[in-house]
Design an enzyme around this catalytic site. Sequence first.
Site, PDB file in Angstrom:
ATOM      1  N   LEU A 133       0.841  -1.185   0.000  1.00  0.00           N
ATOM      2  CA  LEU A 133       0.000   0.000   0.000  1.00  0.00           C
ATOM      3  C   LEU A 133       0.880   1.241   0.000  1.00  0.00           C
ATOM      4  O   LEU A 133       1.976   1.224   0.572  1.00  0.00           O
ATOM      5  CB  LEU A 133      -0.912   0.027   1.241  1.00  0.00           C
ATOM      6  N   ASP A 134       0.387   2.312  -0.621  1.00  0.00           N
ATOM      7  CA  ASP A 134       1.098   3.580  -0.572  1.00  0.00           C
ATOM      8  C   ASP A 134       1.255   4.025   0.881  1.00  0.00           C
ATOM      9  O   ASP A 134       0.475   3.626   1.756  1.00  0.00           O
ATOM     10  CB  ASP A 134       0.338   4.662  -1.338  1.00  0.00           C
ATOM     11  N   ARG A 135       2.205   4.892   1.110  1.00  0.00           N
ATOM     12  CA  ARG A 135       2.504   5.342   2.476  1.00  0.00           C
ATOM     13  C   ARG A 135       1.267   5.879   3.185  1.00  0.00           C
ATOM     14  O   ARG A 135       1.008   5.561   4.348  1.00  0.00           O
ATOM     15  CB  ARG A 135       3.589   6.418   2.429  1.00  0.00           C
ATOM     16  N   ARG A 235      -5.786   6.002  -7.582  1.00  0.00           N
ATOM     17  CA  ARG A 235      -5.563   7.441  -7.541  1.00  0.00           C
ATOM     18  C   ARG A 235      -5.455   8.027  -8.948  1.00  0.00           C
ATOM     19  O   ARG A 235      -6.035   9.077  -9.248  1.00  0.00           O
ATOM     20  CB  ARG A 235      -4.309   7.736  -6.722  1.00  0.00           C
TER      21      ARG A 235
END
Length: 301
Positions: A133-135, A235
């Site tokens: 997962l992205d930060r 996104r």
Amino acid sequence: MILEHKADISDAGRPLKYILKGRLQISERLVKKLKFQNKIYVNSEAVHVNFIIKENDQIRVELELEEYCEYIEPQDIPIDIIYEDNCLLVLNKQSGTVVHPTSSHPDSTIANGIVYYLKGKGISKKVRPVSRLDRETSGIIIFAKNQFAQEALIRQMKAKIFEKEYLGIVQGIPLSNAGTIDLPIDRKPGSIMLRHVSETGAPSVTHYAVMESFPLHNAALLKFKLETGRTHQIRVHCQAMGFPIYGDTLYSENTGLLISRQALHSHITKIVHPETHKEVIFNAELPQDMKAVLEIMRNSL
């Protein structure tokens, strides 16, 4: 974790290696490791992989190999464990944390926390993230405790058996209540991090459904189901369709004033368990910051 198989008549006369790779779905690379550490048995005797199998032979493989994770420093980083067994560690990731050490984030990652957690239980293992997962994205992330489980889950991803569902608040309201975004994604020229929709990109498919809409805020709560897993896929797709993720500072000029990160959460993950071969569903409820945004929007209707 132990794999077992009782040879039937169709296995008779075949080398053990055939059973390991075909019946038990063990990769060539892992077979070599198991052979080196004498973890393969037939009728309780350690044997070579070229051993010829007879009907009713009992094959046993011990998957607990000696492994070291010397390049990741154990650090007391809080991790929220929602499920654990002898081959899986499933976490509810908090926003603001990096999954694995990188050149720009060499420590204080979830991986550092996992090494610390396992060391406290007297376990030394490599950290094997299956999903990432992205930060700033929160929610479910799965780590495998051994190479076999990791490879089994990666095969499920390729076969589209591994299913991930996200919840996200978007700025803008989609024209239809459900749809599919089928737009290829590529790395943006001149950027290491950013992605964009491009004809030269990799096929990328995101399904979405509107769960709630908030006209006064020009916002909506969407459910996303991924058919592919490109970097920043949701996104980028949302930006391209005109309803960027609320709070997303990379892909939206209107970043959202009610939350300090992109309002995206990995909500549900479905897999077939590598050991039991049964479907398992993991669920992580929305974090408080996203709940607070929704509460404000609901109360403003």
